[in-house]
Structure formats: structure tokens, C-alpha cells
Design an enzyme around this catalytic site. Structure first.
Site, PDB file in Angstrom:
ATOM      1  N   ASN A   1       0.842  -1.253   0.086  1.00 19.13           N
ATOM      2  CA  ASN A   1       0.058   0.039   0.079  1.00 19.13           C
ATOM      3  C   ASN A   1       0.830   1.207   0.007  1.00 19.13           C
ATOM      4  O   ASN A   1       0.404   2.336  -0.721  1.00 19.13           O
ATOM      5  CB  ASN A   1      -0.835   0.148   1.178  1.00 19.13           C
ATOM      6  CG  ASN A   1      -2.014  -1.036   1.251  1.00 19.13           C
ATOM      7  OD1 ASN A   1      -1.811  -1.829   0.371  1.00 19.13           O
ATOM      8  ND2 ASN A   1      -3.007  -0.597   2.165  1.00 19.13           N
TER       9      ASN A   1
ATOM     10  N   SER B   1      -7.379   6.691   0.583  1.00 15.93           N
ATOM     11  CA  SER B   1      -8.751   6.608   0.999  1.00 15.93           C
ATOM     12  C   SER B   1      -8.995   7.965   2.096  1.00 15.93           C
ATOM     13  O   SER B   1      -8.198   8.366   2.472  1.00 15.93           O
ATOM     14  CB  SER B   1      -8.627   5.144   1.963  1.00 15.93           C
ATOM     15  OG  SER B   1      -9.745   4.884   2.836  1.00 15.93           O
TER      16      SER B   1
ATOM     17  N   TYR C   1      -3.609  -0.319   7.987  1.00 15.01           N
ATOM     18  CA  TYR C   1      -3.864   0.249   6.446  1.00 15.01           C
ATOM     19  C   TYR C   1      -4.367   1.611   6.611  1.00 15.01           C
ATOM     20  O   TYR C   1      -3.804   2.312   5.737  1.00 15.01           O
ATOM     21  CB  TYR C   1      -5.543  -0.411   6.372  1.00 15.01           C
ATOM     22  CG  TYR C   1      -6.244  -0.029   5.183  1.00 15.01           C
ATOM     23  CD1 TYR C   1      -5.905  -0.610   3.874  1.00 15.01           C
ATOM     24  CD2 TYR C   1      -7.387   0.969   5.216  1.00 15.01           C
ATOM     25  CE1 TYR C   1      -6.708  -0.068   2.707  1.00 15.01           C
ATOM     26  CE2 TYR C   1      -7.830   1.364   3.937  1.00 15.01           C
ATOM     27  CZ  TYR C   1      -7.618   0.779   2.802  1.00 15.01           C
ATOM     28  OH  TYR C   1      -8.334   1.139   1.601  1.00 15.01           O
TER      29      TYR C   1
HETATM   30  N1  LIG Z   1     -13.217  -0.516  -1.896  1.00 10.37           N
HETATM   31  C1  LIG Z   1     -13.045   0.545  -0.811  1.00 10.37           C
HETATM   32  O1  LIG Z   1     -14.132   0.564  -0.111  1.00 10.37           O
HETATM   33  C2  LIG Z   1     -11.869   1.665  -1.145  1.00 10.37           C
HETATM   34  C3  LIG Z   1     -10.858   1.106  -1.610  1.00 10.37           C
HETATM   35  N2  LIG Z   1      -9.754   2.013  -1.718  1.00 10.37           N
HETATM   36  C4  LIG Z   1      -8.600   1.791  -2.230  1.00 10.37           C
HETATM   37  O2  LIG Z   1      -8.485   1.516  -3.741  1.00 10.37           O
HETATM   38  C5  LIG Z   1      -7.506   0.584  -4.247  1.00 10.37           C
HETATM   39  C6  LIG Z   1      -8.304  -0.577  -4.970  1.00 10.37           C
HETATM   40  O3  LIG Z   1      -9.117  -1.073  -4.077  1.00 10.37           O
HETATM   41  P1  LIG Z   1     -10.075  -2.019  -4.453  1.00 10.37           P
HETATM   42  O4  LIG Z   1     -10.508  -2.053  -6.046  1.00 10.37           O
HETATM   43  O5  LIG Z   1     -11.465  -1.879  -3.470  1.00 10.37           O
HETATM   44  O6  LIG Z   1      -9.760  -3.357  -3.962  1.00 10.37           O
HETATM   45  P2  LIG Z   1      -9.717  -4.984  -4.774  1.00 10.37           P
HETATM   46  O7  LIG Z   1      -9.538  -5.835  -3.907  1.00 10.37           O
HETATM   47  O8  LIG Z   1     -11.311  -4.889  -5.471  1.00 10.37           O
HETATM   48  O9  LIG Z   1      -8.791  -4.693  -6.080  1.00 10.37           O
HETATM   49  C7  LIG Z   1      -7.547  -4.614  -5.690  1.00 10.37           C
HETATM   50  C8  LIG Z   1      -6.890  -5.322  -6.847  1.00 10.37           C
HETATM   51  O10 LIG Z   1      -5.344  -4.760  -6.772  1.00 10.37           O
HETATM   52  C9  LIG Z   1      -4.564  -6.207  -6.873  1.00 10.37           C
HETATM   53  N3  LIG Z   1      -3.387  -6.344  -5.863  1.00 10.37           N
HETATM   54  C10 LIG Z   1      -3.558  -6.916  -4.678  1.00 10.37           C
HETATM   55  N4  LIG Z   1      -1.891  -6.750  -4.096  1.00 10.37           N
HETATM   56  C11 LIG Z   1      -1.467  -6.523  -5.434  1.00 10.37           C
HETATM   57  C12 LIG Z   1      -0.065  -6.622  -5.590  1.00 10.37           C
HETATM   58  N5  LIG Z   1       1.174  -6.952  -4.818  1.00 10.37           N
HETATM   59  N6  LIG Z   1       0.558  -5.954  -6.777  1.00 10.37           N
HETATM   60  C13 LIG Z   1      -0.322  -5.925  -7.856  1.00 10.37           C
HETATM   61  N7  LIG Z   1      -1.607  -5.860  -7.629  1.00 10.37           N
HETATM   62  C14 LIG Z   1      -2.030  -6.301  -6.445  1.00 10.37           C
HETATM   63  C15 LIG Z   1      -5.556  -7.288  -6.584  1.00 10.37           C
HETATM   64  O11 LIG Z   1      -5.426  -8.367  -7.667  1.00 10.37           O
HETATM   65  C16 LIG Z   1      -6.790  -6.409  -7.287  1.00 10.37           C
HETATM   66  O12 LIG Z   1      -6.974  -6.942  -8.833  1.00 10.37           O
HETATM   67  C17 LIG Z   1      -6.905   0.273  -3.001  1.00 10.37           C
HETATM   68  O13 LIG Z   1      -5.623   0.980  -2.776  1.00 10.37           O
HETATM   69  C18 LIG Z   1      -7.753   0.453  -1.792  1.00 10.37           C
HETATM   70  O14 LIG Z   1      -7.076   0.671  -0.387  1.00 10.37           O
HETATM   71  C19 LIG Z   1      -9.963   3.448  -1.104  1.00 10.37           C
HETATM   72  C20 LIG Z   1     -11.022   3.521  -0.284  1.00 10.37           C
HETATM   73  C21 LIG Z   1     -12.322   2.805  -0.324  1.00 10.37           C
HETATM   74  C1  LIG Z   2     -12.700  -2.429   6.271  1.00  7.63           C
HETATM   75  C2  LIG Z   2     -13.021  -2.054   5.028  1.00  7.63           C
HETATM   76  C3  LIG Z   2     -12.161  -0.761   4.349  1.00  7.63           C
HETATM   77  C4  LIG Z   2     -12.450  -0.485   2.799  1.00  7.63           C
HETATM   78  C5  LIG Z   2     -11.327   0.361   2.499  1.00  7.63           C
HETATM   79  C6  LIG Z   2     -11.504   1.908   2.776  1.00  7.63           C
HETATM   80  O1  LIG Z   2     -10.441   2.241   2.546  1.00  7.63           O
HETATM   81  C7  LIG Z   2     -12.537   2.591   3.239  1.00  7.63           C
HETATM   82  C8  LIG Z   2     -12.512   3.535   3.825  1.00  7.63           C
HETATM   83  C9  LIG Z   2     -13.801   4.122   4.453  1.00  7.63           C
HETATM   84  C10 LIG Z   2     -14.102   5.089   5.043  1.00  7.63           C
HETATM   85  C11 LIG Z   2     -13.239   5.732   6.096  1.00  7.63           C
HETATM   86  C12 LIG Z   2     -13.507   6.548   6.906  1.00  7.63           C
HETATM   87  C13 LIG Z   2     -12.922   6.840   8.134  1.00  7.63           C
HETATM   88  C14 LIG Z   2     -13.688   7.865   8.658  1.00  7.63           C
HETATM   89  C15 LIG Z   2     -13.236   8.681  10.100  1.00  7.63           C
HETATM   90  O2  LIG Z   2     -12.068   8.877  10.481  1.00  7.63           O
HETATM   91  C16 LIG Z   2     -13.799  10.002  10.070  1.00  7.63           C
HETATM   92  O3  LIG Z   2     -13.492  10.696  11.071  1.00  7.63           O
HETATM   93  C17 LIG Z   2     -13.611  10.970   8.924  1.00  7.63           C
HETATM   94  C18 LIG Z   2     -14.483  12.132   8.849  1.00  7.63           C
HETATM   95  C19 LIG Z   2     -14.483  12.781   7.407  1.00  7.63           C
HETATM   96  C20 LIG Z   2     -16.054  13.509   7.565  1.00  7.63           C
HETATM   97  O4  LIG Z   2     -15.918  14.422   6.823  1.00  7.63           O
HETATM   98  O5  LIG Z   2     -16.835  13.380   8.178  1.00  7.63           O
END
Ligand SMILES: NC(=O)C1=CN([C@@H]2O[C@H](COP(=O)(O)OP(=O)(O)OC[C@H]3O[C@@H](n4cnc5c(N)ncnc54)[C@H](O)[C@@H]3O)[C@@H](O)[C@H]2O)C=CC1
Ligand SMILES: CCCCCC(=O)/C=C/C=C\C=C\C=C\[C@@H](O)[C@@H](O)CCCC(=O)O
Length: 267
Positions: free
Chosen positions: A108, A139, A152
Site C-alpha cells: 500500500n 482512502s 491500513y
Molecule cells: N473498496 C473500498 O472501499 C476502497 C478502496 N480504496 C483503495 O482503492 C484501491 C483499490 O481497491 P479495490 O478496488 O477496492 O480492491 P480490490 O481488492 O477489489 O482490487 C485490488 C486489486 O489489486 C490487486 N493487487 C493486490 N495486491 C497486489 C500487488 N501486490 N501487486 C499488484 N496488484 C495487486 C488485486 O489482485 C486486485 O485486482 C486500494 O488501494 C484500496 O485501498 C480506497 C477507499 C475505499
Molecule cells: C474495512 C473495509 C475498508 C475498505 C477500504 C477503505 O479504505 C474504506 C474507507 C472508508 C471510510 C473511512 C472512513 C474514516 C472516517 C473517520 O476517520 C472520520 O472521522 C472521517 C471524517 C470525515 C468527515 O468529513 O466526516
């Protein structure tokens, strides 16, 4: 506004979820896209699907683990040989694994640093590059803590800090490269189920209900909505060092304080 026709983009973690959505919106807007992912089967299938939908040779899949310096560098060279240039680089790959926390940091945060430095080396004007734009996927947990996932959260705060510092460096030293971050709340992809997985959450499983209530406060976004945010950060030439927070009730560029707000204490 940057036009995407003829530009070459790289997206990591592109085989599914947000990365797939980002690759698709870039293709729809005229770019060619190199898909990088550790999941070879899904990546190759997506390459076929995208080439059928958007034209032969618009997309190529490269199997890469972003925690490997060598794999990343080798793939970057192959991308340059095939497409001739890289203009857009989206560091999106990310995992949640609080048990194997060093692996989480290596993917990450270190993975984002690796991708950004590779892209910057190629794009920087002082190296004879043509400039470009880098978008790092953090995120909302990079702006405020997600209690169930301290590692994370730390990596995502790291991505935000790294992006802001490098964007400032680019401005001061005139790299000709813009570097922005995305901070979405929950998005409907396979990753959000992690909060319910002991294998990924380990000692913090007892906080699952706390995450569930946060999900009620921040209802899930769809991949397509978040992809529009990527397009904005890529296209808007005025944005460097921007962090785009995205929630269901609206998106906005985060204002960071110029001075640290503090409550005085007696020492
Ligand atoms: N889904 C959510 O709620 C949120 C996701 N994110 C961020 O968005 C990004 C994408 O997440 P999603 O699409 O939700 O996850 P996902 O799990 O659906 O997709 C992640 C992709 O990354 C690939 N991957 C994992 N490890 C890898 C590595 N070492 N090298 C190359 N590829 C690798 C996986 O094979 C997969 O295709 C991440 O950085 C995540 O932290 C941010 C906020 C919210
Ligand atoms: C465990 C599943 C994680 C999925 C991946 C991901 O990155 C999702 C993040 C989603 C929300 C995170 C929120 C954190 C929020 C709080 O820290 C809050 O205090 C932030 C306030 C923002 C506001 O304007 O209210």
C-alpha cells in the site's frame, strides 16, 4: 484541461474493482492503458475484454507484484517498448491485511512510492521527459482513522503525506508533473468485505460492528462514481497536490490547514 487522446496510462491493481473502473474510464476517453496486477488470470481476461470493446492493442496486461522492485521496473521498460511513452500513472493496488502488516505496508505504501518514482523518473522535464500526471489512491482512511485497520490507515495517511510532499517538490523544482491523491469512502468492491474476515483483520475483529456503523454513515459508492474522480484529477491541469475526498453525499478537494490548529497546553 488535459486531453487524453493518444496518451498512455498505467494502472496498478487493474484486474478488478476500482483499478478496472479507472482503466475503463481512461480507455473511454481515448487513452491507451497498461494494466498491472498480481492476478494474472483476471488481468489477461480483462485485456481481451478491453481490446474487444475499445480496439485491438489499446490495452496490454503485465503481471506485476507492486511489492517487487524488479517486477515493477521490468514491466515499466516493457510498457515503454510497446507504447513509447507514459503520461498518466495511477498507483491503485492495495490490500487490507492487519495480520501480515509488513506486507500491507510494502504493497500500500512502498508500492505507491515505487510506482511514483518510476513514473517521475520518466516524466520529469529535467530528465528530458514530457511531464505527466500521477494519481495515488489513498482512502478516506488516509484523512481520518478507520479503527479496525490501524496499519491500513497508516499506509493511507502515508500515501497522502507522500503525495503532498512530492507535489510540492514538483512545484518548487518544476518537474512538470502533477501528483494528486484520491480519498474515497467505502466503495462497492470485493475489498470492503475484509472487515468481516478474521484472516485479514486479526485482533481487531471485535470492532466489526464499529465499522458496520461507519458504513451506515458513509454509504458505499459505486466504482463508476469514483472513476469520475480519477478523470477529474487527471484532466484538470490546475490540480497538483490535491486530495479528492469522495463520499456518497458529494466529493470535494480537501483543504489542509496552513497553520496547525491547536489547543494550548501548559508545559
Ligand atoms: N473498496 C473500498 O472501499 C476502497 C478502496 N480504496 C483503495 O482503492 C484501491 C483499490 O481497491 P479495490 O478496488 O477496492 O480492491 P480490490 O481488492 O477489489 O482490487 C485490488 C486489486 O489489486 C490487486 N493487487 C493486490 N495486491 C497486489 C500487488 N501486490 N501487486 C499488484 N496488484 C495487486 C488485486 O489482485 C486486485 O485486482 C486500494 O488501494 C484500496 O485501498 C480506497 C477507499 C475505499
Ligand atoms: C474495512 C473495509 C475498508 C475498505 C477500504 C477503505 O479504505 C474504506 C474507507 C472508508 C471510510 C473511512 C472512513 C474514516 C472516517 C473517520 O476517520 C472520520 O472521522 C472521517 C471524517 C470525515 C468527515 O468529513 O466526516
Amino acid at each position: 484541461m488535459m486531453a487524453l487522446q493518444g496518451k498512455v496510462a498505467v494502472v496498478t491493481g487493474a484486474a478488478q474493482g476500482l483499478g478496472k473502473g479507472f482503466a475503463e474510464i481512461l480507455l473511454q476517453n481515448g487513452a491507451k492503458v497498461a494494466l498491472l496486477d498480481i492476478n494474472e488470470k483476471a488481468g489477461k481476461e480483462l485485456e481481451t475484454q478491453f481490446n474487444e470493446a475499445y480496439g485491438a492493442d489499446r490495452t496490454h496486461f503485465y503481471p506485476v507484484d507492486v511489492s517487487s522492485d524488479q517486477q515493477f521496473k521490468d514491466a515499466f521498460q516493457k510498457i515503454l517498448s510497446k507504447f513509447g511513452q507514459v503520461d498518466i500513472f495511477c498507483n491503485n493496488a492495495g490490500i487490507i491485511n492487519e495480520k501480515q502488516w509488513e506486507k500491507t505496508v510494502s504493497i500500500n505504501l512502498c508500492g505507491v512510492v515505487r510506482g511514483t518514482y518510476l513514473a517521475l523518473e520518466h516524466m520529469k522535464k529535467e530528465n528530458g521527459g514530457q511531464g505527466g500526471v500521477i494519481v495515488n489512491v489513498a482512502s478516506l482512511a488516509g484523512l481520518g482513522p478507520l479503527a479496525q485497520t490501524p496499519i491500513y490507515t497508516a499506509t493511507k495517511f502515508g500515501v497522502v503525506g507522500f503525495t503532498r510532499a512530492l507535489a510540492l517538490a514538483s512545484e518548487v523544482a518544476n518537474y512538470g508533473v502533477r501528483i494528486n491523491a484520491m480519498c474515497p469512502a467505502f466503495v462497492r468492491t470485493p475489498l470492503i468485505d475484509s472487515f468481516n474476515s478474521e484472516e485479514q483483520i486479526g485482533q481487531f475483529m471485535g470492532l466489526a460492528d464499529f465499522t458496520r456503523s461507519l458504513m451506515e454513515k458513509f454509504p458505499s459508492l459505486e466504482v463508476e462514481e469514483v472513476s469520475k474522480g480519477l478523470l477529474l484529477l487527471v484532466k484538470d491541469d490546475s490540480l497538483n497536490g490535491a486530495c479528492l475526498a469522495m463520499m456518497r453525499d458529494g466529493a470535494g478537494l480537501v483543504s489542509f490547514p496552513k497553520e496547525i490548529p491547536k489547543t494550548p497546553v501548559a508545559l
